[in-house]
Design an enzyme around this catalytic site. Structure first.
Site: not given
Ligand code: A2P
Length: 358
Positions: A133, A264
């Site tokens: 990710c 994130h």
């Protein structure tokens, strides 16, 4: 001849990423003829909704892929290690969200906005890997900058959401946060020492998912530590950027888990061969697929997890010159780790697969 619709299996359908894979398939109107929900035996008897209908969750077994054409896997590396090759041999093309196959030379590792042409290599094993990710959102933003100014070196620090660890971790963060918030009745007219006294008993706290408490904490520890003292998550960013973007680009990473839910965040410093002004970088990023520039800090506008969470776009802002070197930029990049960082990227790969190959 291109088919009208496909039999699609979601492995780990009950998990955080699997849930989102179902939602993305539905929202993007992926042509699904039949959906097969797979999970562990613990989930047998459960149902999950897809396109308004409840579907049974079945236990993953060696015969689960009979007749299945596309398999989206997100049930952990050991499950993929065992079952992805079985699916591949049955003629099912696997898009695997785990790290297990990513660095194998005959498995494409793909971010559709960066290296879609690599998908063609799926025929070797019928497996395509979905990158880490943190790597996905970084290379997506850096691609147009690299094409224009050739990136020589990347220094990245991440601030990664708890959802990346799964549902158990999300629950643990909430339980710990509640316990601390309920126990500490401190207000600003009390002394700081009184706050310390209240916090004291939470220095160590019952933690099952992470080695320490995650509530109100930053853990510079994601995945296991390797012989070079980097964490595996940090080395994934190094290895995967080389495979997806350019092996000539040097990368060093520090990856940190922070108590946010979804999204994130990354502080990214790049050194380029050619000079790239922040303004030119904004122009290049503005039209790039899947990227949204949000860069007006004086008006408090910059990427935040609260904005990027739940969205398909990767947000970039705080674009400014690194004044310590001749050709350098700093950027702040935020993306939903479960969407672009996992489920969306996997479904985008599957979309290219059906559009061009199967
Ligand atoms: P289950 O819900 O039956 O345990 P998360 O990352 O959110 O924790 O989700 C992990 C996913 O992987 C879940 O869907 C989980 O199913 C699935 N999973 C875990 N172990 C297995 C297994 N042995 N076989 C199949 N699926 C598994």
């Amino acid at each position: 001849m291109k088919k009208d619709a496909y039999r699609v299996a979601v492995v780990g359908a009950t998990g955080a990423v699997g849930n989102m894979m179902l939602s993305v398939l539905e929202k993007r109107s992926f042509p699904v003829k039949e959906i097969v929900m797979l999970a562990s035996g613990r989930s047998t008897g459960r149902t999950l909704k897809f396109k308004g209908e409840e579907h049974p969750v079945r236990e993953l077994t060696e015969s689960s892929f009979d007749g299945v054409e596309i398999g989206l896997f997100s049930a952990g590396g050991s499950i993929s290690a065992k079952f992805a090759p079985i699916a591949g041999q049955e003629g099912c093309v696997v898009v695997d969200n785990t790290a297990h196959f990513r660095m194998e030379p005959d498995v494409p590792l793909v971010v559709p906005e960066v290296n879609p042409e690599a998908i063609a290599g799926y025929t070797a094993r019928n497996i395509i890997a979905n990158p880490n990710c943190s790597t996905i959102q970084m290379v997506q933003v850096l691609k147009p900058l690299h094409d224009e100014a050739k990136i020589k070196r990347i220094v990245v620090s991440t601030y990664q959401a708890v959802s990346g660890t799964g549902k158990d971790a999300l629950e643990e963060m909430l339980v710990q946060s509640r316990e601390i918030s309920n126990a500490i009745k401190w207000t600003k007219d009390q002394g700081i020492d009184e706050l310390w006294a209240g916090l004291g008993k939470f220095r160590t706290m019952n933690a099952n998912v992470y080695p320490h408490r995650i509530a109100f904490e930053c853990l510079p520890h994601i995945d296991v530590f390797l012989d070079n003292d980097y964490s595996k998550e940090e080395m994934k960013m190094v290895w995967e950027t080389a495979k997806i973007l350019d092996p000539a680009v040097k990368v060093t990473a520090t990856t940190v888990r922070v108590p946010s839910f979804f999204g994130h965040s990354e502080s990214v410093n790049i050194e380029t061969e050619k000079k790239l002004s922040p303004q030119r970088a904004r122009e290049l990023l503005d039209g790039f697929p899947g990227v949204k520039v949000l860069d007006d800090p004086r008006n408090n506008l910059y990427p935040l997890t609260a904005l990027a969470g739940g969205e398909y776009e990767t947000y970039v802002g705080r674009i400014r010159e690194d004044e310590s070197i001749a050709n350098g930029l700093n950027l702040w990049i935020v993306s939903d780790n479960i969407l672009k960082g996992a489920a969306l990227n996997a479904v985008q790969i599957a979309e290219i697969l059906i559009d061009r190959y199967i």
